[in-house]
Design a protein around this motif. Structure first.
Motif, PDB file in Angstrom:
ATOM      1  N   THR A   1     -47.979 -10.471 -17.480  1.00  6.80           N
ATOM      2  CA  THR A   1     -47.024 -10.685 -16.385  1.00  6.80           C
ATOM      3  C   THR A   1     -47.054 -12.109 -15.845  1.00  6.80           C
ATOM      4  O   THR A   1     -46.071 -12.570 -15.268  1.00  6.80           O
ATOM      5  CB  THR A   1     -47.301  -9.706 -15.236  1.00  6.80           C
ATOM      6  OG1 THR A   1     -48.616  -9.938 -14.713  1.00  6.80           O
ATOM      7  CG2 THR A   1     -47.190  -8.271 -15.715  1.00  6.80           C
TER       8      THR A   1
ATOM      9  N   LEU B   1     -35.954   0.322 -12.706  1.00  7.25           N
ATOM     10  CA  LEU B   1     -36.235   0.548 -14.126  1.00  7.25           C
ATOM     11  C   LEU B   1     -37.729   0.764 -14.363  1.00  7.25           C
ATOM     12  O   LEU B   1     -38.126   1.550 -15.224  1.00  7.25           O
ATOM     13  CB  LEU B   1     -35.730  -0.636 -14.946  1.00  7.25           C
ATOM     14  CG  LEU B   1     -34.204  -0.777 -15.001  1.00  7.25           C
ATOM     15  CD1 LEU B   1     -33.797  -2.052 -15.731  1.00  7.25           C
ATOM     16  CD2 LEU B   1     -33.577   0.433 -15.674  1.00  7.25           C
ATOM     17  N   GLY B   2     -38.562   0.059 -13.581  1.00  6.66           N
ATOM     18  CA  GLY B   2     -40.002   0.256 -13.699  1.00  6.66           C
ATOM     19  C   GLY B   2     -40.405   1.676 -13.357  1.00  6.66           C
ATOM     20  O   GLY B   2     -41.267   2.272 -14.024  1.00  6.66           O
TER      21      GLY B   2
ATOM     22  N   VAL C   1     -39.499   4.041 -16.249  1.00  4.65           N
ATOM     23  CA  VAL C   1     -40.473   3.941 -17.345  1.00  4.65           C
ATOM     24  C   VAL C   1     -41.769   4.655 -16.981  1.00  4.65           C
ATOM     25  O   VAL C   1     -42.343   5.399 -17.793  1.00  4.65           O
ATOM     26  CB  VAL C   1     -40.742   2.455 -17.676  1.00  4.65           C
ATOM     27  CG1 VAL C   1     -41.932   2.319 -18.622  1.00  4.65           C
ATOM     28  CG2 VAL C   1     -39.504   1.814 -18.293  1.00  4.65           C
TER      29      VAL C   1
ATOM     30  N   GLY D   1     -47.238   0.279 -17.638  1.00  6.03           N
ATOM     31  CA  GLY D   1     -45.864   0.133 -18.127  1.00  6.03           C
ATOM     32  C   GLY D   1     -44.901  -0.202 -17.011  1.00  6.03           C
ATOM     33  O   GLY D   1     -43.955  -0.985 -17.200  1.00  6.03           O
ATOM     34  N   GLN D   2     -45.126   0.370 -15.839  1.00  3.78           N
ATOM     35  CA  GLN D   2     -44.287   0.063 -14.681  1.00  3.78           C
ATOM     36  C   GLN D   2     -44.384  -1.412 -14.313  1.00  3.78           C
ATOM     37  O   GLN D   2     -43.371  -2.081 -14.089  1.00  3.78           O
ATOM     38  CB  GLN D   2     -44.712   0.937 -13.506  1.00  3.78           C
ATOM     39  CG  GLN D   2     -43.898   0.710 -12.235  1.00  3.78           C
ATOM     40  CD  GLN D   2     -44.454   1.499 -11.067  1.00  3.78           C
ATOM     41  OE1 GLN D   2     -45.659   1.753 -10.972  1.00  3.78           O
ATOM     42  NE2 GLN D   2     -43.586   1.900 -10.150  1.00  3.78           N
TER      43      GLN D   2
ATOM     44  N   THR E   1     -42.586  -3.590 -16.992  1.00  6.24           N
ATOM     45  CA  THR E   1     -41.126  -3.449 -16.946  1.00  6.24           C
ATOM     46  C   THR E   1     -40.542  -4.236 -15.782  1.00  6.24           C
ATOM     47  O   THR E   1     -39.524  -4.933 -15.937  1.00  6.24           O
ATOM     48  CB  THR E   1     -40.745  -1.963 -16.810  1.00  6.24           C
ATOM     49  OG1 THR E   1     -41.270  -1.239 -17.922  1.00  6.24           O
ATOM     50  CG2 THR E   1     -39.231  -1.800 -16.775  1.00  6.24           C
TER      51      THR E   1
ATOM     52  N   VAL F   1     -37.784  -7.308 -16.297  1.00  6.65           N
ATOM     53  CA  VAL F   1     -36.430  -7.175 -15.750  1.00  6.65           C
ATOM     54  C   VAL F   1     -36.160  -8.230 -14.681  1.00  6.65           C
ATOM     55  O   VAL F   1     -35.116  -8.895 -14.698  1.00  6.65           O
ATOM     56  CB  VAL F   1     -36.223  -5.755 -15.172  1.00  6.65           C
ATOM     57  CG1 VAL F   1     -34.882  -5.665 -14.449  1.00  6.65           C
ATOM     58  CG2 VAL F   1     -36.289  -4.725 -16.281  1.00  6.65           C
TER      59      VAL F   1
END
Length: 511
Positions: free
Chosen positions: A129, A162-163, A166, A182-183, A186, A190
């Protein structure tokens, strides 16, 4: 003189409308985040949250180093050339790459510190990230300088939404803590890809000969203050995780995030509006003070009633939001909600420090106060989660008036009215919240939903009685409501010309 007034009035309208757009977007984002807290708390056990919280508490400091205060420096600067902007982009990106590699390599140390081998792989994925955030940092600064609040809001809603999708999908397939990883990934993808696509510029190569010293100096001082702030604000999670284990860390993290939800969701858009507007009004002390007082009032009268009621009715709130399994964290949440009241009251001092360029003074303030918070939290840890929360709350209560005094001393801005505004907001909302909690306890409703409904009604009636009897509180709330007048105003042609002329000479990018 008249030109300045008209320009300021036009700026007031843009600030107010921008504030509504930013806050509306943040409210939508808060609904997504609240949904994430509610849904994921029922799909995952506390230890899953604890694993990720323990990693982020340590690696998140790298995000502070990655930022180096450069985004705030770009927003605050009265004039920013294209070359300076390009240089800042490559500096932010380079720091992101460097820190991503460093954290990837240091992953075994994080796992060893907590004595949890599973954290090594989590840390390496979280490290990705930093690259993404480095790429998008100056794009966000560009959007904020242009006061494109709607664009900023849409991106900040899309990422968490979107997070969450997911994370829920992964959790339903038994992914446990990997759903939270994963959150995080994502959201980073994005948000930062979205920022780069809509920023409206493509960074050029780094340029020599650009004046970077002031920007880097501003960022360096801000970095020091933010570093101390981060360590002192996350030492509690680190202590809970290292001493009490991942399950306790997960519980503490969830109730802390629940407390922060109204603060973050309202302070972030308020900062995005306040910093560029106040930075442009530095030379007009009267206008500066008016915007400062009005902005503080709007923020506090939105945040404090939510925190006061949530803390007073912590039992029903925790049971409704997180579920019965999280009831052991009720006392901790009550104390943290009290801390949040005073934390929100102190945000205006940061507005003053950053909008006037006094980041050195902000660093000095952090050097004095933040080590004291660390000591208070460490001492409180002897009494478990509640003791840690008490140490945090005592620090927030003490630092609030001190931060106002410090900011006023270095900036020359009168802060007595800011102190009075905050004190009235705290007392005005806390008293009816406590009365509501007493009534709920006396009635003992059968369900948490009934308890919350009764509490809201009693608090509203108590606040209404206060407004009728307390003249200054009535004036404060009336002034907050008057912000709507700015929303209806549209600058005329001459105001628009003044705005463009002033912006081109002081506030936009120039070659």
């Amino acid at each position: 003189m008249s030109t300045v007034v008209r320009s300021s009035d036009g700026l007031g309208g843009r600030a107010a409308r921008g504030g509504v757009i930013a806050i509306s977007g943040q409210l939508a984002r808060s609904m997504v985040n609240a949904g994430a807290i509610i849904v994921l708390a029922r799909l995952l056990d506390p230890s899953a949250f604890g694993y990720v919280a323990m990693v982020v508490a340590v690696t998140g400091f790298g995000e502070v180093l990655r930022e180096v205060g450069l985004s705030k420096a770009a927003v605050q600067a009265a004039r920013l050339t294209t070359g300076q902007r390009d240089n800042l982009f490559w500096m932010s990106t380079g720091m992101g790459v460097l820190l991503s590699v460093a954290i990837f390599v240091a992953a075994p140390l994080v796992a060893s510190f907590y004595e949890q081998p599973v954290l090594e792989e989590i840390t390496r994925w979280i490290a990705v990230t930093f690259v993404l955030n480095g790429l998008g940092a100056q794009a966000r600064a560009s959007i904020q300088r242009d006061l494109r609040f709607a664009t900023n809001a849409v991106i900040d809603i899309a990422g968490p939404a979107l997070g969450l999708c997911v994370a829920v999908a992964m959790a339903l397939h038994g992914a446990s803590y990997w759903a939270l990883v994963g959150q995080q990934l994502t959201i980073a993808v994005v948000v930062n890809v979205g920022l780069l696509l809509v920023a409206g510029w493509v960074p050029g190569f780094p340029r020599r000969g650009e004046r970077m010293r002031e920007l880097v100096g501003y960022g360096a001082n801000l970095l020091g203050a933010q570093s101390l702030w981060y360590v002192s604000s996350n030492i509690d999670t680190i202590l809970v995780g290292s001493r009490l284990g991942p399950a306790a860390a997960g519980m503490y993290n969830r109730v802390f995030q629940l407390m922060k939800l109204p603060i973050t969701q309202l302070n972030n858009p308020a900062m995005r509006v306040a910093l560029p507007v106040l930075s442009r009004l530095q030379e007009d002390k009267q206008r500066y003070r008016e915007f400062l007082v009005r902005g503080q009032s709007v923020l506090l009268h939105l945040v404090i009633p939510v925190l006061a009621l949530a803390g007073a009715l912590a039992g029903p709130v925790i049971e409704i939001v997180l579920g019965p399994a999280w009831i052991p964290a009720v006392s901790t949440f009550t104390v943290l909600a009290l801390a949040g009241l005073f934390q929100a009251a102190g945000f205006v001092a940061n507005w003053i420090f950053m909008s006037t360029g006094r980041t050195r003074a902000q660093l000095q303030f952090a050097l004095v106060t933040r080590p004291l918070m660390i000591v208070a939290v460490i001492v409180g840890s002897a009494w478990g989660m509640v003791g840690i929360a008490v140490g945090y709350a005592v620090s927030m209560i003490v630092f609030w008036p001190l931060s106002l005094w410090w900011a006023g001393r270095v900036s020359g801005i009168g802060v007595a009215v800011l102190f009075g505004n905050a004190l009235r907001a705290i007392i005005g909302h806390l008293v009816p919240a406590v009365v509501a909690a007493a009534v709920v306890r006396l009635i003992a409703p059968a369900s948490p939903l009934h308890a919350l409904g009764i509490g809201i009604l009693v608090m509203f009636l108590g606040l209404l009685l206060e407004v009728l009897c307390w003249r200054k509180l009535r004036i404060d709330l009336r002034n907050v409501l008057r912000v709507r007048h700015l929303l209806r105003r549209r600058p005329g042609r001459r105001e628009a010309r003044d705005w463009v002329r002033k912006t081109n000479s002081r506030g936009r990018y120039a070659e």
